[in-house]
Design an enzyme around this catalytic site. Structure first.
Site, short mmCIF file in Angstrom:
data_model
loop_
_atom_site.label_atom_id
_atom_site.label_comp_id
_atom_site.label_asym_id
_atom_site.label_seq_id
_atom_site.Cartn_x
_atom_site.Cartn_y
_atom_site.Cartn_z
CB ALA A 23 -8.82 13.99 8.81
CG ASP A 24 -3.11 17.39 11.48
OD1 ASP A 24 -2.57 16.29 11.73
OD2 ASP A 24 -2.55 18.48 11.70
#
Length: 66
Positions: A23-24
């Site tokens: 998750a960025d």
């Protein structure tokens, strides 16, 4: 690999589908609120296979202490 809104993408994949979720997730300098909830993390858990990994790029503000 899938790109797009993380929560929307996770909703479309089956249970135990991924070995790794990264998750960025930022909108400017902030993480969108719908990606900071227990429900979002529940979707991550649902999609990860047993023994899978979840990596999240987390933001911090100054002074960035350890």
């Amino acid at each position: 690999m899938r790109g797009g809104d993380a929560r929307a993408v996770l909703a479309k994949v089956p249970e135990d589908w991924a070995d790794l979720i990264i998750a960025d997730v930022f909108s400017g300098a902030r993480t969108p609120a719908h990606l900071t909830s227990a429900e979002f993390v529940g979707e991550v858990r649902r999609v990860l296979r047993p023994g899978g990994f979840y990596a999240a790029n987390l933001a911090d503000g100054p002074p960035l202490s350890m």
